[in-house]
Design an enzyme around this catalytic site. Structure first.
Site, PDB file in Angstrom:
ATOM      1  N   HIS A 257     -28.343  34.938 -20.617  1.00 48.21           N
ATOM      2  CA  HIS A 257     -27.012  35.479 -20.923  1.00 48.21           C
ATOM      3  C   HIS A 257     -25.961  34.885 -19.969  1.00 48.21           C
ATOM      4  O   HIS A 257     -24.922  34.372 -20.404  1.00 48.21           O
ATOM      5  CB  HIS A 257     -27.056  37.009 -20.800  1.00 48.21           C
ATOM      6  N   GLU A 258     -26.257  34.936 -18.683  1.00 50.40           N
ATOM      7  CA  GLU A 258     -25.280  34.431 -17.706  1.00 50.40           C
ATOM      8  C   GLU A 258     -25.128  32.914 -17.797  1.00 50.40           C
ATOM      9  O   GLU A 258     -24.038  32.381 -17.545  1.00 50.40           O
ATOM     10  CB  GLU A 258     -25.664  34.869 -16.291  1.00 50.40           C
ATOM     11  N   HIS A 261     -22.419  32.226 -20.275  1.00 52.27           N
ATOM     12  CA  HIS A 261     -21.082  32.297 -19.656  1.00 52.27           C
ATOM     13  C   HIS A 261     -20.819  31.059 -18.792  1.00 52.27           C
ATOM     14  O   HIS A 261     -19.750  30.447 -18.848  1.00 52.27           O
ATOM     15  CB  HIS A 261     -20.989  33.544 -18.765  1.00 52.27           C
ATOM     16  N   GLU A 287     -18.082  35.994 -24.407  1.00 55.71           N
ATOM     17  CA  GLU A 287     -19.263  36.763 -24.801  1.00 55.71           C
ATOM     18  C   GLU A 287     -19.970  36.094 -25.990  1.00 55.71           C
ATOM     19  O   GLU A 287     -21.193  36.227 -26.133  1.00 55.71           O
ATOM     20  CB  GLU A 287     -18.843  38.201 -25.129  1.00 55.71           C
TER      21      GLU A 287
END
Lengths: 492, 492
Positions: A257-258, A261, A287
């Site tokens: 997830h990170e 980003h 997101e």
């Protein structure tokens, strides 16, 4: 130097200072000695004072007035648009109000944390009332006669409106509720993981996953933090993850997830670095990157198959029979109170609830005193169960305590955008799964870099998605994807 | 608020920003991704721009003029003195010159590093000429008709003069040269260490030594860096160390040295934090702390005995027969070209050489072209051997490339001050060695905190030493200590 060049030289220093301030936040969450907290508060406040003075500097107004916009190229016009918006917003809020909000929210976070620990909403209510009142005042200053909530939303997802978002969410809700009811109607207990997974192994896998998704370690690093986050832009974009002994997927998917980003920030074209265009364009588009990396790619049947092999290589037999079982585990649909633990089917329902409630709070249609009841009623309606305690309901998120009204909808917008992007990606890369099954995400990450990430804030959020996909953003691809994926998985 | 309170509120923000800037330096040397170097340059420059603007803010002049000094207490007067000096110095240097020095020295460091690597002084000479020229210009702006070198010295050791220091060094040199000649005349090969010492063990010992010397880990941390340093003030004071596989003493004594610096900053009274008084008063006094922790305490027979026991516990038989042999190893006197590797007997001779040469350069009595020859001649005179290559001589230190003229003498001043402090400490704590032999440094570190560290910049450097010891600083205690210690060790 012309006015534009002077403005950009000034802005470049501001951008560099904002990076420094962000890195101070990274430091605080990863390496700062615990005894430094009070001093750090003063250091952060000093940086904020400097940044606020620069963002409201009267010279910006003079430069903006002096620039001949017709003579500028697209990039310059985009920078100008972003600077103008930032300047107008910063100068509209009276300094005393901005200071008061900073003061109150910094205290409010501690009060919220204590109330959550004690499961006592009444302890938080007076503070939340103050925060809502101040944010309404701020919104009124920003809105200039327009909608209060829209004015706050602009900070996180510019150039959209609550009405537009409400229409989108209203269109999504029935299909999501229907999907969750069909799945839960099966009354099947989804498989779960058990066992002990050593931290060193998890961190090694975390690095492997980051590399697999194209994270550039020469311009970043991974550390541990209580709440994983990504931080920084340009050539210094750091991520954090966490480890939970009994659940390595927590670490793995936090990391992916990170990385989503971080890849967005790392892949913005170097000529935009330290300019307003050189950052992700909105929280929603950000997101869309983290969610598509984590879910559409990372939790796909193809990728989880490869991941299963890596976990077998690392831990031997860890109690999961085969790749199919592993796929089922990372995509288990279970009703739960907590947003951050929600699966792909439930996640957006959590957001809709918060969006409607915070909109009502800011509009003055809902009082803080009535908030728990409103939360619980809505939760029963959408999730079919009663909230058993405030920490599982209205007290679970930090956002409102720190004044983040208008932030929640960007999570669901991100999912919608991720749906659009993945549909386009799968159209352009028909053999994507064959690559993912080998742990090769490059066709996907290269597509994302080429069609979206490198442009940073050049276009508005909607235009960013439209440019990448060739179509207007819509909820349909996400819902189609969810129904297909979970329909197949649960044999609906 | 009165003028003093307004000035101090403004200054407090500046101090906090300086802490942030310092932490950025820590980050760069410890955790920064290597690809972030260029962007970091811009971030550092942005912080410098902000700090310079604050340090030259015309309002400081107005406040200084408006304050009634007679109404202030000692602490306030000290803060005022420090702010006035900083402001006068910052405003005397034309902005264009300050920018040019920053630009040239940031390039010069890279050119110096390359020249050192290639052992080619000619490659560095033109750049060094420029640096010397610019520093002379800066000195002229600062000196206001006074001595150029004194003006530069003021940045590192305020309220002394080159003449005073020269007199001190001239008094020390004959006794030091005589001592080294007596030791080397023995033609005894001092014992050395051999073997392999695992990094984890070294870092564990490093933490143990830091704790033994009173480093407060709740307000600091230890990391690894190529060149060990201490960074920060108040509640966030971090140190770094390094490990060399075959020599654990390098790590141990680097750590103890940096703990000396850090303890000074950590032990300044909390009411001074984020004020000008809340920092170590000068480089010389700072070095008196690091050197006394490292040498007078850390390399004492009593403490090395305890350390030997810890090393045996960790590594078993590591090839050193007993505590006496270990004491001899950490105090071996060997002639060498490199200042940073010098023993206590040779160290100051390295400094005297640099001090005389840089003073001559700034005075215009020595040209850069003639510098290597001057260096080599002086080295032969004081050390009895010929420098075999520039990287072992004139190119060994980074200082001149980055414009640090006036810095070198503070190393030897620190040794002199350490001598004074230790004589007073041993007078006040007669059973010190009994404590050190148990690894208990508290009587020493508590004495240092009580008599010196807690006051920060309240007094001038000389007054700081005088207050702590009850006597005028003098070279005698250091020379007495060296002659006694090495006389005993070498049986002179």
């Amino acid at each position: 130097m012309g006015a534009y060049e002077e403005l950009m030289a000034f802005q470049r220093v501001t951008e560099a200072l904002a990076q420094v301030s962000g890195r101070l936040g990274w430091d605080q969450e990863t390496v700062m000695p615990r005894g430094a907290a009070r001093q750090r508060g003063e250091e952060m406040a000093a940086m904020e004072e400097v940044l606020h003075a620069r963002r409201t500097d009267p010279r910006i107004g003079d430069w903006l007035a002096a620039i001949d916009e017709a003579a500028l190229d697209d990039t310059a016009r985009a920078n100008l648009r972003l600077i103008r918006r930032s300047w107008e917003r910063a100068t509209r809020v009276p300094a005393a109000l901005a200071t008061e909000i900073a003061r109150v929210t910094s205290l409010a976070q501690g009060i919220w944390a204590e109330a959550r620990r004690e499961d006592d909403f009444a302890r938080f209510a007076p503070t939340l009332e103050t925060v809502v009142r101040l944010k309404r005042e701020e919104a009124a200053a920003l809105a200039d006669g327009g909608d209060l909530y829209d004015a706050l939303l602009e900070d996180y997802e510019p150039e959209t409106s609550a009405a537009e978002i409400a229409a989108l969410f209203d269109a999504m809700r029935p299909r999501l509720v229907a999907l969750r009811e069909r799945i839960l109607g099966l009354e099947r207990t989804p498989p779960a993981l058990s066992g002990h997974f050593d931290e060193a192994g998890q961190m090694q896998l975390s690095r492997e996953m980051a590399e697999a998704f194209g994270y550039d370690f020469s311009r970043g690093r991974i550390d541990k933090a209580v709440h994983p986050f990504s931080s920084g832009s340009g050539d210094d974009v750091r991520i954090t993850t966490r480890t939970v002994t009994h659940d390595p997927f927590n670490c793995i998917y936090s990391t992916i997830h990170e990385v989503g980003h971080a890849a967005y920030e790392q892949n913005i074209a170097p000529e935009h670095h330290l300019t307003p265009v050189g950052r992700g364009v909105s929280m929603g588009v950000h997101e869309s990157q983290s969610r598509s990396y984590e879910n559409q790619l990372g939790r796909s049947r193809a990728f989880t198959g490869w991941l299963y092999g890596r976990m077998r290589a690392l831990w031997g037999d860890f109690g999961v029979a085969d790749a199919d079982a592993s796929y089922a585990i990372v995509n288990r649909v279970v009703p739960g109170f907590i947003r951050t633990e929600a699966d792909e089917v439930h996640y957006n329902l959590h957001i809709f609830l918060r969006f409607d409630l915070e909109r009502a709070l800011i509009a003055g249609r809902l009082e803080v005193a009535d908030l728990p009841e409103a939360w619980n009623a809505r939760f029963r309606e959408d999730f079919g169960v009663a909230v058993d305690r405030p920490s599982h309901g209205v007290l679970q998120d930090v956002h409102w305590s720190v004044g983040l009204f208008g932030y929640f909808p960007t999570y669901a917008l991100g999912n919608v955008y991720a749906g659009c992007l993945m549909a386009a990606l799968r159209r352009d890369v028909p053999d994507l799964d064959a690559h993912l099954a080998r742990g090769d995400t490059r066709p996907a990450t290269a597509w994302m870099a080429e069609h979206l990430q490198r442009f940073g804030g050049l276009r508005t959020p909607r235009e960013t998605i439209r440019h990448a996909t060739g179509a207007e953003p819509s909820e349909a691809p996400l819902l189609d994807y969810l129904e297909a994926k979970f329909g197949e998985l649960y044999g609906l």
